[in-house]
Design a protein around this motif. Structure first.
Motif, short mmCIF file in Angstrom:
data_model
loop_
_atom_site.label_atom_id
_atom_site.label_comp_id
_atom_site.label_asym_id
_atom_site.label_seq_id
_atom_site.Cartn_x
_atom_site.Cartn_y
_atom_site.Cartn_z
N LEU A 181 5.32 -17.97 -76.11
CA LEU A 181 4.64 -17.84 -74.82
C LEU A 181 5.63 -18.01 -73.67
CD1 LEU A 181 1.19 -18.95 -73.89
CD2 LEU A 181 3.01 -19.73 -72.42
N ILE A 182 5.58 -17.10 -72.73
CA ILE A 182 6.47 -17.15 -71.56
C ILE A 182 5.57 -17.22 -70.32
CG2 ILE A 182 8.43 -16.02 -70.39
CD1 ILE A 182 9.01 -16.18 -73.38
N ALA A 183 5.75 -18.26 -69.50
CA ALA A 183 4.90 -18.39 -68.31
C ALA A 183 5.74 -18.90 -67.15
CB ALA A 183 3.76 -19.36 -68.59
N HIS A 184 5.28 -18.61 -65.94
CA HIS A 184 5.99 -19.17 -64.79
C HIS A 184 5.85 -20.69 -64.81
CE1 HIS A 184 7.60 -19.76 -60.84
NE2 HIS A 184 6.50 -20.40 -60.48
N ASP A 185 4.61 -21.13 -64.99
CA ASP A 185 4.35 -22.56 -64.95
C ASP A 185 3.16 -22.84 -65.85
OD1 ASP A 185 4.48 -25.18 -64.25
OD2 ASP A 185 3.59 -24.94 -62.26
N LEU A 186 3.14 -23.99 -66.44
CA LEU A 186 1.97 -24.42 -67.21
C LEU A 186 1.71 -25.85 -66.81
CD1 LEU A 186 2.92 -23.21 -70.82
CD2 LEU A 186 1.13 -22.26 -69.37
N SER A 187 0.45 -26.18 -66.55
CA SER A 187 0.16 -27.57 -66.25
C SER A 187 0.10 -28.32 -67.59
CB SER A 187 -1.19 -27.68 -65.54
OG SER A 187 -2.22 -27.50 -66.47
N PRO A 188 0.23 -29.65 -67.57
CA PRO A 188 0.14 -30.39 -68.83
C PRO A 188 -1.17 -30.10 -69.55
CG PRO A 188 0.88 -31.83 -67.07
CD PRO A 188 0.52 -30.53 -66.43
N ALA A 189 -2.27 -29.93 -68.78
CA ALA A 189 -3.56 -29.67 -69.43
C ALA A 189 -3.56 -28.30 -70.11
CB ALA A 189 -4.70 -29.75 -68.42
N LYS A 209 12.96 -31.99 -67.46
CA LYS A 209 13.00 -32.44 -68.85
C LYS A 209 11.92 -33.46 -69.19
CE LYS A 209 16.92 -32.61 -71.76
NZ LYS A 209 18.27 -32.60 -72.03
N THR A 210 11.56 -34.30 -68.22
CA THR A 210 10.52 -35.30 -68.50
C THR A 210 9.25 -34.99 -67.72
OG1 THR A 210 11.33 -36.80 -66.83
CG2 THR A 210 12.16 -37.14 -69.06
N SER A 211 9.08 -33.73 -67.29
CA SER A 211 7.81 -33.35 -66.68
C SER A 211 6.75 -33.48 -67.77
CB SER A 211 7.87 -31.90 -66.19
OG SER A 211 8.05 -31.03 -67.28
N HIS A 212 5.50 -33.66 -67.37
CA HIS A 212 4.48 -33.86 -68.39
C HIS A 212 4.24 -32.61 -69.22
CE1 HIS A 212 3.88 -37.60 -66.23
NE2 HIS A 212 3.52 -38.04 -67.42
N THR A 213 4.52 -31.44 -68.64
CA THR A 213 4.42 -30.21 -69.42
C THR A 213 5.44 -30.26 -70.57
OG1 THR A 213 3.71 -29.02 -67.47
CG2 THR A 213 4.59 -27.70 -69.27
N ALA A 214 6.65 -30.70 -70.24
CA ALA A 214 7.68 -30.81 -71.28
C ALA A 214 7.28 -31.86 -72.32
CB ALA A 214 9.02 -31.19 -70.64
N ILE A 215 6.66 -32.93 -71.85
CA ILE A 215 6.26 -34.01 -72.77
C ILE A 215 5.23 -33.50 -73.77
CG2 ILE A 215 4.93 -36.17 -72.85
CD1 ILE A 215 6.54 -37.06 -70.40
N VAL A 216 4.26 -32.72 -73.28
CA VAL A 216 3.25 -32.20 -74.22
C VAL A 216 3.90 -31.19 -75.17
CG1 VAL A 216 1.02 -31.07 -74.47
CG2 VAL A 216 1.41 -32.57 -72.53
N ALA A 217 4.82 -30.38 -74.65
CA ALA A 217 5.52 -29.41 -75.52
C ALA A 217 6.23 -30.18 -76.64
CB ALA A 217 6.52 -28.60 -74.72
N ARG A 218 6.86 -31.28 -76.28
CA ARG A 218 7.59 -32.08 -77.27
C ARG A 218 6.62 -32.64 -78.30
NH1 ARG A 218 10.37 -35.15 -73.47
NH2 ARG A 218 11.57 -33.32 -72.88
N SER A 219 5.45 -33.05 -77.83
CA SER A 219 4.49 -33.63 -78.77
C SER A 219 3.98 -32.57 -79.75
CB SER A 219 3.32 -34.27 -78.03
OG SER A 219 2.41 -33.29 -77.62
N ASP A 490 12.65 -36.07 -58.45
CA ASP A 490 11.36 -35.62 -58.98
C ASP A 490 11.57 -35.16 -60.42
OD1 ASP A 490 9.05 -34.25 -59.66
OD2 ASP A 490 8.75 -33.45 -57.63
N ARG A 491 10.91 -35.83 -61.34
CA ARG A 491 11.14 -35.52 -62.76
C ARG A 491 10.67 -34.12 -63.15
NH1 ARG A 491 6.69 -39.67 -65.46
NH2 ARG A 491 6.65 -38.27 -67.23
N ALA A 492 9.82 -33.50 -62.30
CA ALA A 492 9.30 -32.17 -62.63
C ALA A 492 10.08 -31.06 -61.94
CB ALA A 492 7.83 -32.09 -62.24
N ASP A 493 11.12 -31.42 -61.20
CA ASP A 493 11.82 -30.41 -60.41
C ASP A 493 13.15 -30.03 -61.07
OD1 ASP A 493 13.08 -28.85 -58.56
OD2 ASP A 493 12.80 -30.22 -56.87
N GLU A 494 13.19 -28.81 -61.62
CA GLU A 494 14.39 -28.39 -62.33
C GLU A 494 15.61 -28.28 -61.41
OE1 GLU A 494 11.79 -26.56 -61.80
OE2 GLU A 494 12.44 -24.70 -60.86
N ALA A 495 15.36 -28.15 -60.10
CA ALA A 495 16.48 -27.98 -59.17
C ALA A 495 17.34 -29.24 -59.06
CB ALA A 495 15.94 -27.59 -57.79
#
Ligand code: PEP
Ligand code: MG
Length: 590
Positions: A181-189, A209-219, A490-495
């Motif tokens: 799946l390729i998306a611009h953004d995905l919320s954790p939900a 890396k520690t955004s909640h989206t990444a955390i759910v992906a890791r889980s 900001d842990r969710a900001d890749e910049a």
């Protein structure tokens, strides 16, 4: 032509498959495969939806005509004509059919996939008038989706995961290749929604890396790359893609040589997992005999299964906010929550479960609501998040507390409070815990004892540990936020992700002193942030005196392997040198 896109590695492993581009606004569309004998039913659902929308437009045109207002609304009339034309467009109808017949996508998924294909073509058009027709196409598709929502598919809901933890849809004989799946953004939900889905890997343009989206992906334990900037624009629907979740690299349209190379790596990874699985029942004891507690982080009660499978000795963090998110404002009531917590407790078969009260806000919004007008200057990470929100909504908070206390009648529960910083917040929280218990007593409803814990994830808390130890039985260090708030990243900001540094001397000082003070008072302390599951950090955390780690179930065995090779006496001396180093990262490889 082959090319690579670089992002942040968030979930290990290699995935090879065809790209499915999903627009952010369409991630809540169901994605599942249908069986061969169900293909016709799905096509029929689409036909009915199209017919219904054509009729709807026809009715509007008719009423405009009756009002004699056609002349007064020439633009509306022309727009409806365009919509009708788009509905009959062969590229749309044939394309959608192709995804259903050849790929066995369900009707909604096929429709949104084809929408993405055509939308790209519109984007590339020179003529601004034609470019703008993309919005019309989106509206037409939205109308069809709305109609289909009212008429649920008789075919299937997403199927449950196969016993080996992978989605059985991946093994559907009618489907030859995995999908990524390729998306611009995905919320954790959104990400959580994909947990039982057909995808073998994820790539998003944004996210740290520690955004909640990444955390759910890791889980989910499948390869994922976030912060890949323009991946969703550069990659086309159906492109072949390799996701290297270890390196944070996405290879698009790979050559045969690259495919073979990554295929080999993929198989190596599987062999390594099999080898690690033999450690499941081995106690986590260091070479010098220190017993280490390895706990699981979970998002849903059902995750208890993977926690036990990985050999976790309990749940160190149940992020309850996932029960609250993506419900269009309708929060779970006390009974629903009680049942969920009870399922988690019973699922852990007598092992303790640490339930954290709801932590919504920042990058975990309750719903996918856009920022309200006039609020875009606010920083949600510093706003009404976690315990601050709970204290602002005492009725909601009390119902959660009652649900947790009731579930404690069925097994050992630790009650964990997120993001505390002030003594007044601590006192208010504990008063509400007492009140919840009184309310249950007054109802004559059974409840059980809980150990009380606080998250240490704000520097202000880490600098006032004696205050916390006065009130709480144990502390859990949330390094994800502690790093974010200490370094103002900001842990969710890749910049700014290159500045998000778990071994920054300031972070290490806070970690070391929190662990030392808890140990000095004989109070339990664990780390439940992503650092705990990172094998590159295991030695350092052991050296700083940590004996309890909580992480995604998929990380437990690799961390255990590392622990079995460690001597904490030697590591304690080394960790002190890391602690005073100007550049701790340079010493980490020693
Ligand atoms: C943390 O901040 O480290 C933590 C575990 O909580 P969350 O990631 O849910 O904010
Ligand atoms: Mg946190």
């Amino acid at each position: 032509m082959s090319f690579t896109v670089h992002g942040l590695a968030v979930s290990r492993g290699i995935a090879i498959g065809r790209a499915v581009i999903v627009a952010s606004s369409r991630v809540d569309v169901a994605h599942y495969f249908v069986k061969t004998d169900q293909v016709e039913t799905e096509i029929e659902r689409l036909r009915s939806a199209r017919k219904a929308v054509v009729e709807e437009i026809g009715r509007v045109q008719h009423s405009l005509g009756e009002l004699g207002s056609n002349d007064a609304h020439p633009e509306l009339s022309a727009l409806l004509d365009v919509h009708l034309m788009l509905l009959q467009d062969e590229q749309l109808t044939n394309g959608v059919k192709h995804w259903i017949v050849d790929r066995h996508y369900n009707a909604e998924w096929a429709l949104t996939t084809q929408l993405e294909v055509i939308a790209r073509q519109f984007d590339e058009m020179e003529d601004p008038y034609l470019r703008e027709r993309k919005a019309d196409l989106e509206q037409v598709v939205e109308r069809m989706l709305r109609f289909m929502r009212g008429v649920a598919s008789p075919v299937a809901a997403p199927r449950p995961a196969a016993p080996d933890g992978k989605s059985d849809a991946l093994f559907d004989p009618s489907v030859e290749v995995p999908l990524v799946l390729i998306a611009h953004d995905l919320s954790p939900a959104d990400m959580l929604q994909f947990k039982q889905s057909v995808f073998a890997g994820f790539v998003t343009d944004v996210g740290g890396k520690t955004s909640h989206t990444a955390i759910v992906a890791r889980s989910m334990d499948i390869p994922a790359v976030v912060g890949a900037r323009s991946a969703s624009h550069l990659i086309n629907q159906d492109d072949w893609v390799i996701i290297d979740g270890d390196a944070g690299v996405v290879v698009v349209d790979p050559s045969a040589i690259l495919l073979a190379e990554y295929g080999f790596k993929q198989r190596q990874g599987e062999v390594e997992r099999e080898r690690l699985s033999r450690l499941k029942n081995t106690p986590a004891i260091t070479l010098d005999g220190q017993k280490i507690e390895l706990l699981a982080n979970i998002e849903q009660p059902e995750d208890a299964v993977s926690a036990l499978k990985a050999g976790a000795v309990g749940v160190g963090l149940f992020r309850t906010e996932f029960l609250f998110m993506g419900r269009n404002g309708k929060l779970p009531d006390e009974e629903e929550q009680y049942q969920a917590y009870r399922r988690a407790v019973e699922g852990m078969q007598g092992l303790p479960v640490t339930i954290r009260t709801v932590d919504v806000g920042a990058d975990k919004p309750l719903d996918r609501t856009p920022v309200r007008a006039g609020e875009d200057h606010l920083n949600p990470a510093l706003g009404l998040r976690a315990i601050r929100w709970s204290l602002a909504e005492p009725t909601m908070f009390l119902s959660q507390l009652r649900a947790i206390l009731r579930a404690a009648a069925h097994g050992a529960i630790n009650l964990l409070i997120p993001m505390l910083a002030h003594a007044s917040e601590i006192r208010q929280t504990l008063a509400l815990v007492d009140r919840a218990r009184e309310q249950l007593d007054a109802r004559g409803q059974a409840c059980g004892p809980v150990r009380l814990g606080a998250m240490i994830e704000v520097p202000a808390a880490a600098l006032t540990i004696p205050l916390f130890l006065r009130y709480f039985d144990f502390l859990s260090i949330g390094t994800n936020d502690l790093i974010q708030y200490t370094l103002a990243i900001d842990r969710a900001d890749e910049a700014v992700s290159h500045l998000y540094d778990p071994v920054h001397p300031a972070v290490l000082q806070l970690l070391a002193s929190t662990i030392a003070q808890c140990r000095a008072q004989g109070k339990g302390v664990s780390v439940c942030g992503e650092m705990a599951g990172d094998v590159a950090m295991t030695r350092l955390l052991l050296g700083l005196g940590l004996r309890s780690f909580s992480m995604h179930p998929s990380q437990i065995l690799a961390v255990k392997q590392q622990i079995l090779r460690c001597d904490t006496v030697k590591l304690a001396t080394w960790a002190q040198s890391v602690l005073v180093a100007e550049d701790p990262a340079a010493l980490m490889a020693d």
